[in-house]
Design a protein around this motif. Structure first.
Motif, PDB file in Angstrom:
ATOM      1  N   ASP A  74     -73.302  80.331 -67.641  1.00  0.00           N
ATOM      2  CA  ASP A  74     -74.202  79.289 -67.148  1.00  0.00           C
ATOM      3  C   ASP A  74     -73.940  79.090 -65.659  1.00  0.00           C
ATOM      4  O   ASP A  74     -72.816  79.293 -65.180  1.00  0.00           O
ATOM      5  CB  ASP A  74     -73.979  77.977 -67.899  1.00  0.00           C
ATOM      6  CG  ASP A  74     -75.175  77.042 -67.789  1.00  0.00           C
ATOM      7  OD1 ASP A  74     -76.192  77.438 -67.190  1.00  0.00           O
ATOM      8  OD2 ASP A  74     -75.089  75.912 -68.295  1.00  0.00           O
ATOM      9  N   LYS A  76     -74.636  76.852 -61.830  1.00  0.00           N
ATOM     10  CA  LYS A  76     -74.797  75.516 -61.241  1.00  0.00           C
ATOM     11  C   LYS A  76     -74.874  75.663 -59.732  1.00  0.00           C
ATOM     12  O   LYS A  76     -74.165  76.475 -59.134  1.00  0.00           O
ATOM     13  CB  LYS A  76     -73.625  74.615 -61.629  1.00  0.00           C
ATOM     14  CG  LYS A  76     -73.766  73.176 -61.113  1.00  0.00           C
ATOM     15  CD  LYS A  76     -72.625  72.339 -61.605  1.00  0.00           C
ATOM     16  CE  LYS A  76     -72.712  70.900 -61.073  1.00  0.00           C
ATOM     17  NZ  LYS A  76     -73.906  70.200 -61.551  1.00  0.00           N
ATOM     18  N   GLN A  77     -75.755  74.847 -59.119  1.00  0.00           N
ATOM     19  CA  GLN A  77     -75.893  74.850 -57.670  1.00  0.00           C
ATOM     20  C   GLN A  77     -74.715  74.104 -57.045  1.00  0.00           C
ATOM     21  O   GLN A  77     -74.516  72.922 -57.292  1.00  0.00           O
ATOM     22  CB  GLN A  77     -77.208  74.175 -57.273  1.00  0.00           C
ATOM     23  CG  GLN A  77     -78.455  74.978 -57.599  1.00  0.00           C
ATOM     24  CD  GLN A  77     -78.701  76.092 -56.600  1.00  0.00           C
ATOM     25  OE1 GLN A  77     -78.317  75.999 -55.432  1.00  0.00           O
ATOM     26  NE2 GLN A  77     -79.332  77.152 -57.055  1.00  0.00           N
ATOM     27  N   LEU A  78     -73.921  74.812 -56.235  1.00  0.00           N
ATOM     28  CA  LEU A  78     -72.784  74.216 -55.551  1.00  0.00           C
ATOM     29  C   LEU A  78     -72.809  74.598 -54.076  1.00  0.00           C
ATOM     30  O   LEU A  78     -73.462  75.574 -53.688  1.00  0.00           O
ATOM     31  CB  LEU A  78     -71.465  74.681 -56.186  1.00  0.00           C
ATOM     32  CG  LEU A  78     -71.201  74.263 -57.634  1.00  0.00           C
ATOM     33  CD1 LEU A  78     -69.919  74.910 -58.127  1.00  0.00           C
ATOM     34  CD2 LEU A  78     -71.107  72.747 -57.755  1.00  0.00           C
ATOM     35  N   LYS A  85     -76.061  75.625 -50.174  1.00  0.00           N
ATOM     36  CA  LYS A  85     -76.123  75.542 -51.630  1.00  0.00           C
ATOM     37  C   LYS A  85     -76.428  76.914 -52.217  1.00  0.00           C
ATOM     38  O   LYS A  85     -77.402  77.555 -51.850  1.00  0.00           O
ATOM     39  CB  LYS A  85     -77.195  74.548 -52.065  1.00  0.00           C
ATOM     40  CG  LYS A  85     -76.691  73.127 -52.214  1.00  0.00           C
ATOM     41  CD  LYS A  85     -77.643  72.282 -53.033  1.00  0.00           C
ATOM     42  CE  LYS A  85     -77.010  70.932 -53.359  1.00  0.00           C
ATOM     43  NZ  LYS A  85     -77.864  70.123 -54.238  1.00  0.00           N
ATOM     44  N   GLU A  87     -75.902  79.466 -56.037  1.00  0.00           N
ATOM     45  CA  GLU A  87     -75.693  79.454 -57.481  1.00  0.00           C
ATOM     46  C   GLU A  87     -74.320  80.016 -57.819  1.00  0.00           C
ATOM     47  O   GLU A  87     -73.996  81.155 -57.467  1.00  0.00           O
ATOM     48  CB  GLU A  87     -76.775  80.302 -58.162  1.00  0.00           C
ATOM     49  CG  GLU A  87     -76.738  80.287 -59.669  1.00  0.00           C
ATOM     50  CD  GLU A  87     -77.418  79.077 -60.276  1.00  0.00           C
ATOM     51  OE1 GLU A  87     -77.352  78.936 -61.509  1.00  0.00           O
ATOM     52  OE2 GLU A  87     -78.016  78.287 -59.526  1.00  0.00           O
ATOM     53  N   CYS A 105     -65.535  82.729 -62.222  1.00  0.00           N
ATOM     54  CA  CYS A 105     -66.474  81.779 -61.619  1.00  0.00           C
ATOM     55  C   CYS A 105     -66.758  82.303 -60.222  1.00  0.00           C
ATOM     56  O   CYS A 105     -65.842  82.367 -59.388  1.00  0.00           O
ATOM     57  CB  CYS A 105     -65.884  80.373 -61.539  1.00  0.00           C
ATOM     58  SG  CYS A 105     -65.717  79.529 -63.114  1.00  0.00           S
ATOM     59  N   THR A 140     -81.555  79.126 -71.005  1.00  0.00           N
ATOM     60  CA  THR A 140     -82.422  78.892 -69.863  1.00  0.00           C
ATOM     61  C   THR A 140     -83.348  80.081 -69.638  1.00  0.00           C
ATOM     62  O   THR A 140     -83.072  81.207 -70.058  1.00  0.00           O
ATOM     63  CB  THR A 140     -81.585  78.653 -68.592  1.00  0.00           C
ATOM     64  OG1 THR A 140     -80.719  79.777 -68.399  1.00  0.00           O
ATOM     65  CG2 THR A 140     -80.751  77.401 -68.725  1.00  0.00           C
ATOM     66  N   HIS A 170     -78.931  72.484 -76.286  1.00  0.00           N
ATOM     67  CA  HIS A 170     -79.912  72.729 -75.232  1.00  0.00           C
ATOM     68  C   HIS A 170     -81.331  72.631 -75.793  1.00  0.00           C
ATOM     69  O   HIS A 170     -82.233  72.109 -75.120  1.00  0.00           O
ATOM     70  CB  HIS A 170     -79.694  74.110 -74.614  1.00  0.00           C
ATOM     71  CG  HIS A 170     -78.524  74.169 -73.700  1.00  0.00           C
ATOM     72  ND1 HIS A 170     -78.081  75.341 -73.124  1.00  0.00           N
ATOM     73  CD2 HIS A 170     -77.696  73.200 -73.252  1.00  0.00           C
ATOM     74  CE1 HIS A 170     -77.030  75.086 -72.366  1.00  0.00           C
ATOM     75  NE2 HIS A 170     -76.782  73.795 -72.422  1.00  0.00           N
ATOM     76  N   HIS A 270     -78.485  62.715 -64.128  1.00  0.00           N
ATOM     77  CA  HIS A 270     -78.709  64.099 -63.736  1.00  0.00           C
ATOM     78  C   HIS A 270     -79.823  64.694 -64.586  1.00  0.00           C
ATOM     79  O   HIS A 270     -79.868  64.508 -65.799  1.00  0.00           O
ATOM     80  CB  HIS A 270     -77.433  64.930 -63.907  1.00  0.00           C
ATOM     81  CG  HIS A 270     -76.250  64.374 -63.176  1.00  0.00           C
ATOM     82  ND1 HIS A 270     -76.159  64.385 -61.805  1.00  0.00           N
ATOM     83  CD2 HIS A 270     -75.124  63.770 -63.618  1.00  0.00           C
ATOM     84  CE1 HIS A 270     -75.017  63.827 -61.435  1.00  0.00           C
ATOM     85  NE2 HIS A 270     -74.369  63.442 -62.514  1.00  0.00           N
ATOM     86  N   ALA A 272     -80.106  67.668 -65.339  1.00  0.00           N
ATOM     87  CA  ALA A 272     -79.541  68.691 -66.210  1.00  0.00           C
ATOM     88  C   ALA A 272     -78.883  68.100 -67.450  1.00  0.00           C
ATOM     89  O   ALA A 272     -78.648  68.805 -68.419  1.00  0.00           O
ATOM     90  CB  ALA A 272     -78.521  69.542 -65.440  1.00  0.00           C
ATOM     91  N   ARG A 273     -78.555  66.803 -67.413  1.00  0.00           N
ATOM     92  CA  ARG A 273     -77.914  66.149 -68.549  1.00  0.00           C
ATOM     93  C   ARG A 273     -78.866  65.097 -69.095  1.00  0.00           C
ATOM     94  O   ARG A 273     -78.870  63.943 -68.668  1.00  0.00           O
ATOM     95  CB  ARG A 273     -76.595  65.500 -68.130  1.00  0.00           C
ATOM     96  CG  ARG A 273     -75.535  66.469 -67.676  1.00  0.00           C
ATOM     97  CD  ARG A 273     -75.073  67.392 -68.772  1.00  0.00           C
ATOM     98  NE  ARG A 273     -74.579  66.689 -69.940  1.00  0.00           N
ATOM     99  CZ  ARG A 273     -74.081  67.281 -71.001  1.00  0.00           C
ATOM    100  NH1 ARG A 273     -74.059  68.588 -71.074  1.00  0.00           N
ATOM    101  NH2 ARG A 273     -73.645  66.591 -72.019  1.00  0.00           N
TER     102      ARG A 273
END
Length: 421
Positions: A74, A76-78, A85, A87, A105, A140, A170, A270, A272-273
């Protein structure tokens, strides 16, 4: 610095510059001259990087390889080191009594399915797991696309098919998303959720002693007692996330306002949540008589709370039960089909139907599972189990052709003839 010091610096998220000051102060406290040591931001950085590599290599050597593992991935944008930013993808393996292990990661050049699949493949090869992995786990669009999805490309790179195991939570989050959009007509592209903004801003003035639950006209006593019993049973179990427990507590307070739990202050929301939106919605419903929520009516909150408590609650907490998935999903479909809010039921049912693809011609006659309250029954034969599934579809007034292939329809027709004789 030894491994233990580096691990603690990383765990506490201490920067290299701060680490220099901390280590220098420690040396001074022991009357040791810091000039005897090489203390600089660059030397600390090099040492931490080398120790991380040593720890990662040791973990990889000790990792016990077992057949039948599942790969999870999975993104996440960081914010990356260049302050942009990007992925970041996390790759994890589990299964077959295996301790959950993070393989990597890493930032991706782009968020395409091919980039995701190639990184997954590299991780599996480097850990020598490419021949052990049997299933993949994600839902996704970029991962589950039929043509350019990461799951399809990963199978091509491995040269064989993998078992599809989509995250069932999900799937149920998509149902919640649909209900939220239908009721509140909200815009999910904005970084700030306008629906819950007013309640979040007023959190300091919340009086936890004044709440209002669901009225008797909204929920009959028999259904209320059944849902209270379900919530009590679920609260006896340990939950992997605190928000799951909070969802149960808020649901209980909606069902019985005399049952009180400490209400947590509203936090971040969020996109996403989606569980956060359910928690916000129930809190706003409980305090609907005490606050004015801009752009949100009491009818909206009541509609959302009723759906969450009457329909969504059981489905969400029963979602991880893999063996009971066909039975629970059919019960969820039945509940949506009989729900009195037609607009909401049709929208959520349409979304949920897209994820019933796993009811294949193989599973339908061999599920060996009752659809009643008694739960799974391994002793039930395939024909009898399929007959139960068929009767459940009929009782829910659902067209089974929406869920089945031609081979399944042939099996169902044969079972129907067998049942009538």
């Amino acid at each position: 610095m030894n491994n233990s010091v580096v691990e603690n610096l990383d765990r506490e998220k201490i920067s290299n510059r701060a680490a220099v000051g901390i280590l220098g102060s420690v040396l001074h406290s022991f009357d040791v001259n810091p000039d005897r040591f090489t203390l600089s931001k660059s030397s600390i950085h090099r040492k931490r990087r080398n120790v991380r590599k040593e720890i990662a290599t040791e973990i990889q050597k000790k990792f016990e390889k077992r057949n039948g593992v599942l790969v999870h991935f999975d993104g996440k944008q960081l914010v990356s080191s260049n302050r942009q930013k990007r992925e970041m993808l996390a790759v994890v393996v589990t299964g077959n009594n295996l301790t959950e292990q993070i393989l990597n990661c890493q930032f991706l050049e782009n968020g395409t399915g091919r980039s995701v699949a190639e990184l997954d493949f590299e991780c599996l090869k480097s850990w020598d797991l490419d021949t052990f992995v049997k299933g993949k786990h994600d839902t996704t669009n970029v991962n589950s696309g039929e043509m350019n999805g990461a799951c399809v490309i990963l199978e091509q790179l491995l040269g064989r098919k993998l078992l599809d195991l989509p995250c069932r939570h999900h799937v149920y989050e998509l149902v919640l998303m649909t209900a939220y959009l239908v009721i509140f007509e909200a815009n999910t592209t904005s970084p700030d959720d306008e629906v819950f903004k007013s309640f979040r801003d007023a959190r300091d003035s919340i009086n936890q002693g004044n709440i209002s639950g669901l009225d008797n006209e909204q929920l009959n006593q028999e259904e209320r007692r059944e849902l209270i019993k379900f919530c009590d049973e679920m609260l006896q179990k340990s939950h992997i996330r605190d928000d799951y427990e909070e969802f149960l507590q808020l649901s209980l307070m909606c069902l019985d306002p005399l049952r009180r739990f400490k209400l947590k202050l509203p936090g971040a929301v969020h996109h996403a949540r989606w569980m956060a939106k359910a928690i916000y919605g129930l809190k706003m419903f409980l305090f609907r008589d005490k606050f004015f929520f801009e752009g949100v009516t009491v009818e909206m909150l009541q509609r959302f709370a009723l759906f969450l408590v009457r329909i969504y609650l059981k489905g969400w907490f029963q979602a991880p039960l893999t063996l009971s998935a066909p039975r629970n999903d059919h019960k969820f479909v039945n509940a949506l089909s009989n729900y009195d809010d037609t607009q909401l039921a049709e929208a959520t049912l349409q979304k949920f139907q897209k994820h019933l693809w796993y009811l294949t011609e193989i599973l339908l006659p061999s599920t060996g599972m009752r659809l009643g309250e008694s739960g799974p029954n391994p002793s039930m034969g395939g024909a009898m189990a399929s007959s139960c599934i068929l009767m459940h579809f009929e009782s829910a007034s659902i067209n089974i052709k929406n869920y089945t292939t031609n081979l399944q329809l042939f099996i169902v027709e044969m079972l129907t003839q067998h049942r009538s004789t």
